[in-house]
Design a protein around this motif. Structure first.
Motif, PDB file in Angstrom:
ATOM      1  N   GLY A 197       7.876   3.144 -17.340  1.00 33.85           N
ATOM      2  CA  GLY A 197       8.521   1.940 -17.859  1.00 33.85           C
ATOM      3  C   GLY A 197       7.919   0.663 -17.289  1.00 33.85           C
ATOM      4  O   GLY A 197       8.554   0.011 -16.462  1.00 33.85           O
ATOM      5  N   ILE A 198       6.699   0.317 -17.714  1.00 31.51           N
ATOM      6  CA  ILE A 198       6.034  -0.863 -17.140  1.00 31.51           C
ATOM      7  C   ILE A 198       6.020  -2.054 -18.089  1.00 31.51           C
ATOM      8  O   ILE A 198       5.402  -3.068 -17.793  1.00 31.51           O
ATOM      9  N   SER A 199       6.707  -1.940 -19.221  1.00 33.96           N
ATOM     10  CA  SER A 199       6.641  -3.030 -20.198  1.00 33.96           C
ATOM     11  C   SER A 199       7.586  -4.174 -19.888  1.00 33.96           C
ATOM     12  O   SER A 199       7.415  -5.287 -20.404  1.00 33.96           O
ATOM     13  N   SER A 200       8.585  -3.942 -19.032  1.00 33.87           N
ATOM     14  CA  SER A 200       9.538  -5.007 -18.730  1.00 33.87           C
ATOM     15  C   SER A 200      10.219  -4.739 -17.393  1.00 33.87           C
ATOM     16  O   SER A 200      10.044  -3.672 -16.796  1.00 33.87           O
ATOM     17  N   GLY A 201      11.001  -5.715 -16.934  1.00 34.97           N
ATOM     18  CA  GLY A 201      11.841  -5.549 -15.757  1.00 34.97           C
ATOM     19  C   GLY A 201      11.089  -5.215 -14.488  1.00 34.97           C
ATOM     20  O   GLY A 201       9.991  -5.704 -14.214  1.00 34.97           O
ATOM     21  N   PHE A 202      11.719  -4.343 -13.692  1.00 38.02           N
ATOM     22  CA  PHE A 202      11.198  -3.989 -12.373  1.00 38.02           C
ATOM     23  C   PHE A 202       9.809  -3.354 -12.468  1.00 38.02           C
ATOM     24  O   PHE A 202       8.909  -3.661 -11.681  1.00 38.02           O
ATOM     25  N   GLY A 203       9.630  -2.442 -13.423  1.00 35.04           N
ATOM     26  CA  GLY A 203       8.337  -1.791 -13.577  1.00 35.04           C
ATOM     27  C   GLY A 203       7.231  -2.769 -13.916  1.00 35.04           C
ATOM     28  O   GLY A 203       6.108  -2.658 -13.415  1.00 35.04           O
ATOM     29  N   ARG A 204       7.520  -3.734 -14.769  1.00 29.62           N
ATOM     30  CA  ARG A 204       6.540  -4.760 -15.140  1.00 29.62           C
ATOM     31  C   ARG A 204       6.180  -5.613 -13.938  1.00 29.62           C
ATOM     32  O   ARG A 204       5.005  -5.916 -13.703  1.00 29.62           O
ATOM     33  N   GLU A 205       7.182  -6.020 -13.169  1.00 30.25           N
ATOM     34  CA  GLU A 205       6.941  -6.859 -12.002  1.00 30.25           C
ATOM     35  C   GLU A 205       6.058  -6.134 -10.987  1.00 30.25           C
ATOM     36  O   GLU A 205       5.085  -6.705 -10.466  1.00 30.25           O
ATOM     37  N   MET A 206       6.382  -4.903 -10.704  1.00 34.82           N
ATOM     38  CA  MET A 206       5.592  -4.155  -9.729  1.00 34.82           C
ATOM     39  C   MET A 206       4.172  -3.929 -10.230  1.00 34.82           C
ATOM     40  O   MET A 206       3.200  -4.050  -9.473  1.00 34.82           O
ATOM     41  N   THR A 207       4.034  -3.582 -11.503  1.00 28.44           N
ATOM     42  CA  THR A 207       2.710  -3.361 -12.069  1.00 28.44           C
ATOM     43  C   THR A 207       1.850  -4.609 -11.959  1.00 28.44           C
ATOM     44  O   THR A 207       0.669  -4.540 -11.592  1.00 28.44           O
ATOM     45  N   SER A 208       2.415  -5.758 -12.268  1.00 27.77           N
ATOM     46  CA  SER A 208       1.662  -7.015 -12.185  1.00 27.77           C
ATOM     47  C   SER A 208       1.173  -7.273 -10.765  1.00 27.77           C
ATOM     48  O   SER A 208       0.010  -7.655 -10.554  1.00 27.77           O
ATOM     49  N   GLN A 209       2.048  -7.050  -9.784  1.00 27.94           N
ATOM     50  CA  GLN A 209       1.650  -7.272  -8.394  1.00 27.94           C
ATOM     51  C   GLN A 209       0.555  -6.299  -7.970  1.00 27.94           C
ATOM     52  O   GLN A 209      -0.392  -6.669  -7.263  1.00 27.94           O
ATOM     53  N   LEU A 210       0.661  -5.048  -8.387  1.00 19.71           N
ATOM     54  CA  LEU A 210      -0.332  -4.047  -8.008  1.00 19.71           C
ATOM     55  C   LEU A 210      -1.685  -4.329  -8.636  1.00 19.71           C
ATOM     56  O   LEU A 210      -2.730  -4.220  -7.982  1.00 19.71           O
ATOM     57  N   LEU A 211      -1.697  -4.701  -9.898  1.00 22.92           N
ATOM     58  CA  LEU A 211      -2.951  -4.988 -10.576  1.00 22.92           C
ATOM     59  C   LEU A 211      -3.627  -6.221  -9.981  1.00 22.92           C
ATOM     60  O   LEU A 211      -4.857  -6.279  -9.861  1.00 22.92           O
ATOM     61  N   GLN A 212      -2.819  -7.196  -9.597  1.00 20.47           N
ATOM     62  CA  GLN A 212      -3.374  -8.411  -8.996  1.00 20.47           C
ATOM     63  C   GLN A 212      -4.118  -8.118  -7.711  1.00 20.47           C
ATOM     64  O   GLN A 212      -5.092  -8.794  -7.370  1.00 20.47           O
ATOM     65  N   ARG A 213      -3.687  -7.103  -6.986  1.00 17.74           N
ATOM     66  CA  ARG A 213      -4.344  -6.796  -5.727  1.00 17.74           C
ATOM     67  C   ARG A 213      -5.419  -5.718  -5.869  1.00 17.74           C
ATOM     68  O   ARG A 213      -6.007  -5.302  -4.883  1.00 17.74           O
ATOM     69  N   GLY A 214      -5.652  -5.264  -7.099  1.00 14.39           N
ATOM     70  CA  GLY A 214      -6.751  -4.339  -7.339  1.00 14.39           C
ATOM     71  C   GLY A 214      -6.390  -2.868  -7.349  1.00 14.39           C
ATOM     72  O   GLY A 214      -7.271  -2.011  -7.439  1.00 14.39           O
ATOM     73  N   ASP A 215      -5.101  -2.511  -7.267  1.00 15.77           N
ATOM     74  CA  ASP A 215      -4.682  -1.119  -7.359  1.00 15.77           C
ATOM     75  C   ASP A 215      -4.676  -0.676  -8.821  1.00 15.77           C
ATOM     76  O   ASP A 215      -4.590  -1.495  -9.747  1.00 15.77           O
TER      77      ASP A 215
END
Length: 217
Positions: A10-28
């Motif tokens: 569930g990465i399209s919205s909410g908590f999953g989206r927020e975490m995914t954005s932070q992880l991608l920003q740092r290169g994970d």
């Protein structure tokens, strides 16, 4: 900083989206699932191959297995999976939810890496949570509890951005916490449940010892 691969449903919205954005920003890398194809096209356009996205309906059990298998086959490894306080404390009317979380807890304790976020201020409960028509027989029973989840007057305490950042940061800690409690509600629920279990078990010490073998064999 070590690059890791995270599996998040569930990465399209909410908590999953927020975490995914932070992880991608740092290169994970993020192996993420969505219910609506195309809902994270903006992340794929921005981060290229870092987000691995699969369409998944979590009620499709064979589909869940195939998606996980495909993620491992195509990515080679999954380093971190995320969970909630529902695997430590329970609420009436949510037995199936808790059963799944407790199953994850047993597995995650074996791998010594888990997180216990409480309620977060996302739109999941208002926009994504679909409920059937109310049944009069449920009124005044624990089964009616879940309907309160869509009450906008009951705003969760947790900040999803802070929670996501704390979980991401925990992966860099050595040793990583066996359980990471996030949110004052999560702390209250988890500690209360653990104290209740101890209160039930500790008086049984003598009775437990009485069932030990007394011979040397």
């Amino acid at each position: 900083m070590t690059s890791r691969t995270w599996f998040i449903t569930g990465i399209s919205s909410g908590f999953g989206r927020e975490m995914t954005s932070q992880l991608l920003q740092r290169g994970d890398r993020v192996a993420g699932t969505v219910r609506r194809p195309g809902s994270v096209d903006d992340l794929r356009a921005k981060y290229g191959s870092l987000p691995w996205v699969a369409h998944l309906d979590v009620t499709d059990l064979p589909g869940v297995g195939m998606t996980v298998d495909r993620a491992f086959a195509e990515l080679g490894r999954i380093d971190v999976v995320v969970s909630s306080y529902g695997g430590q404390a329970t609420n009436p009317g949510a037995s199936l939810y808790h059963a799944s979380k407790w199953g994850v807890e047993g597995f995650m304790e074996g791998t010594a890496r888990d997180a216990e976020p409480g309620g977060a201020r996302t739109e999941f409960r208002f926009d994504s949570l679909s409920l059937a028509a109310p049944l009069p027989a449920d009124d005044g029973t624990p089964a009616a509890m879940v309907r309160g989840a869509k009450d906008r007057c009951r705003t969760p305490l947790g900040d999803p951005a802070k929670m996501a950042a704390a979980i991401v940061d925990s992966a860099e800690r050595e040793p990583a916490p066996l359980r990471l409690v996030l949110g004052s509600d999560s702390y209250r629920f988890v500690t209360g449940a653990l104290r209740e279990r101890l209160a039930q078990i500790e008086p049984q010490e003598a009775g437990a010892a009485a069932t030990d073998r007394t011979d040397a064999g």
